[in-house]
Scaffold this motif. Sequence first.
Motif, short mmCIF file in Angstrom:
data_model
loop_
_atom_site.label_atom_id
_atom_site.label_comp_id
_atom_site.label_asym_id
_atom_site.label_seq_id
_atom_site.Cartn_x
_atom_site.Cartn_y
_atom_site.Cartn_z
N SER A 147 0.83 -1.22 0.00
CA SER A 147 0.00 0.00 0.00
C SER A 147 0.85 1.26 0.00
O SER A 147 0.49 2.27 -0.60
CB SER A 147 -0.93 0.00 1.22
OG SER A 147 -0.21 -0.04 2.43
N GLU B 184 1.57 -7.29 3.08
CA GLU B 184 0.20 -7.11 2.63
C GLU B 184 -0.01 -7.80 1.29
O GLU B 184 0.95 -8.15 0.61
CB GLU B 184 -0.13 -5.61 2.47
CG GLU B 184 -0.01 -4.79 3.71
CD GLU B 184 -0.08 -3.29 3.41
OE1 GLU B 184 -0.24 -2.52 4.36
OE2 GLU B 184 0.04 -2.90 2.24
N SER C 33 -2.07 -5.40 -4.58
CA SER C 33 -3.31 -5.05 -5.27
C SER C 33 -3.10 -5.02 -6.78
O SER C 33 -1.98 -4.83 -7.27
CB SER C 33 -3.81 -3.69 -4.81
OG SER C 33 -2.93 -2.66 -5.26
N GLU D 282 -3.93 -2.65 -8.73
CA GLU D 282 -3.46 -1.32 -9.09
C GLU D 282 -1.94 -1.22 -9.02
O GLU D 282 -1.30 -0.62 -9.88
CB GLU D 282 -4.07 -0.25 -8.18
CG GLU D 282 -5.58 -0.16 -8.26
CD GLU D 282 -6.24 -0.91 -7.12
OE1 GLU D 282 -7.18 -0.36 -6.53
OE2 GLU D 282 -5.82 -2.03 -6.82
N THR E 146 -12.85 -13.92 -3.35
CA THR E 146 -11.99 -12.77 -3.13
C THR E 146 -12.45 -11.69 -4.09
O THR E 146 -12.28 -11.83 -5.31
CB THR E 146 -10.52 -13.12 -3.42
OG1 THR E 146 -10.11 -14.19 -2.58
CG2 THR E 146 -9.63 -11.92 -3.17
N ASN F 249 -12.73 -8.55 -6.48
CA ASN F 249 -11.70 -7.85 -7.24
C ASN F 249 -12.33 -7.13 -8.42
O ASN F 249 -13.07 -7.73 -9.20
CB ASN F 249 -10.65 -8.85 -7.75
CG ASN F 249 -9.56 -8.17 -8.55
OD1 ASN F 249 -9.04 -7.15 -8.15
ND2 ASN F 249 -9.23 -8.75 -9.69
N PRO G 152 -8.21 -3.58 -12.72
CA PRO G 152 -7.58 -2.25 -12.67
C PRO G 152 -7.97 -1.36 -13.84
O PRO G 152 -8.07 -0.15 -13.69
CB PRO G 152 -6.08 -2.56 -12.67
CG PRO G 152 -5.95 -3.98 -13.11
CD PRO G 152 -7.20 -4.66 -12.68
N GLN H 84 -7.42 4.64 -6.27
CA GLN H 84 -7.36 3.50 -5.36
C GLN H 84 -8.78 3.20 -4.90
O GLN H 84 -9.63 4.08 -4.84
CB GLN H 84 -6.45 3.82 -4.18
CG GLN H 84 -6.07 2.64 -3.31
CD GLN H 84 -5.11 3.03 -2.19
OE1 GLN H 84 -4.96 4.21 -1.89
NE2 GLN H 84 -4.47 2.07 -1.57
N LYS I 35 -11.41 0.42 -2.24
CA LYS I 35 -11.52 -0.55 -1.15
C LYS I 35 -12.98 -1.00 -1.08
O LYS I 35 -13.90 -0.20 -1.25
CB LYS I 35 -11.12 0.09 0.18
CG LYS I 35 -11.27 -0.80 1.41
CD LYS I 35 -10.94 0.00 2.68
CE LYS I 35 -11.08 -0.85 3.94
NZ LYS I 35 -9.97 -1.77 4.11
N MET J 221 -7.43 -4.29 1.13
CA MET J 221 -8.17 -3.91 -0.07
C MET J 221 -9.63 -4.35 0.02
O MET J 221 -10.50 -3.76 -0.59
CB MET J 221 -7.52 -4.53 -1.30
CG MET J 221 -8.05 -3.96 -2.61
SD MET J 221 -7.06 -4.51 -4.02
CE MET J 221 -7.33 -6.27 -4.00
N HIS J 222 -9.90 -5.39 0.79
CA HIS J 222 -11.27 -5.82 1.00
C HIS J 222 -11.42 -6.34 2.42
O HIS J 222 -10.54 -7.01 2.95
CB HIS J 222 -11.69 -6.89 -0.02
CG HIS J 222 -10.75 -8.06 -0.12
ND1 HIS J 222 -10.83 -9.16 0.70
CD2 HIS J 222 -9.71 -8.27 -0.93
CE1 HIS J 222 -9.88 -10.01 0.37
NE2 HIS J 222 -9.18 -9.50 -0.61
#
Length: 382
Positions: free
Chosen positions: A155, A178, A181, A183, A301, A303, A306, A316, A318, A377-378
């Motif tokens: 992040s 982490e 992501s 992105e 999960t 998603n 991007p 960004q 979440k 992110m989630h």
Amino acid sequence: NFAARNSPYYRRQGWARSLREGRGIAFPDIPFTPKSDLKARTAEFYAENVPASEGRPIEKFTSGSTGVPLRILKTQRHFAINSRENDRLSAGWGQEAHKAAVNTSYAEEGHAPGEITETRGPDGSVSWRIYTFASRPIADLLCRTQAPHFNSRPSVVLGTLQEDRDFSFLRLITTVSEIVSPELKLLITRLPQCRHFDSYGTVETGLLAAQCAECGNYHAADGHALIEVVDRKGRPVTPGGTGRVVVTTLFNLAMPLIRYDLEDVVTLALPGKCRRPGQAFTRIIGRDRNLFTLPEGGKITPNIPPEDILAHGMKQYKLIQRSLNEVDLLYVPMADDIVVGQDVAQKLIEAHVSRHMKVTVQRVAEMPLSKGGKFLMHESMV
């Protein structure tokens, strides 16, 4: 045997009594150690007698992302073996070729927020450590030093690369702690001379897996940990399947952990893709509890691709599942005049998460972090 005799937590369990009485046991008969037990009864995991050959116990603390930092004890021998595993698994990424690096840290005792320290090695290498996770001063330091190696959390790297700077001097980005992501992956592809090395581990267990420079999968750190991947019924997952990570540390006699359930989820790789032997994972998904529960059944999960995020002007995002049928979409806009409408957000959720979920969209200046400073992110509240 050591834990059965020296760990107050394990000593009371039936398998430990059997071992002490000379009766054999099968390893799968040892129950999983829940993460909740480690949180609630941390001191019971400290061994009462640690052989002098293991070196003195060293104190480490978890990040406190769950709300309570846990005091973890490790031996010097454990640290040395973990370091060797790290060297083995990071081979091929060329870290040793980069003589200048920028690292980030919490503001901690003895260092003011934003302070920068410099360390020079006998080989001419230099590393800078900045005690902040704020993207602008980190970007300033990178551009001032032109360090080719940047080491931080995903992040933090994401926020830094989103600063309007020329980072073409970067040759290696190293991330840990982490989930990476989409992105961030996309931004790194825009630095054609830069490679990305990611690793996976916890404070409690040490390094568990690291990305291979050849095949891209995450190879297990099986030189110092026994790593099982199990389904919801505790059965081993076959290659290609997805399951929870259960870890037994092999060398930390200061605080043995046996079949410790991390509550993390990974996908096992199929054999034959890489010349390196051993267990590997194609994906580190993250905490099982943060998988989204679908109204139509099952878990995923979540998603959003991007390219969809960028197309709608989001820097960004979440996702937070509030209930079985409700999800929040938080986003940081690329520019002050960008607003993502309710109808746009709803279409994204229906296309990429579930047709049966209603979204609430919220524009934010920056993403909220956990108490330990991590970005998730989630998150699921279900």
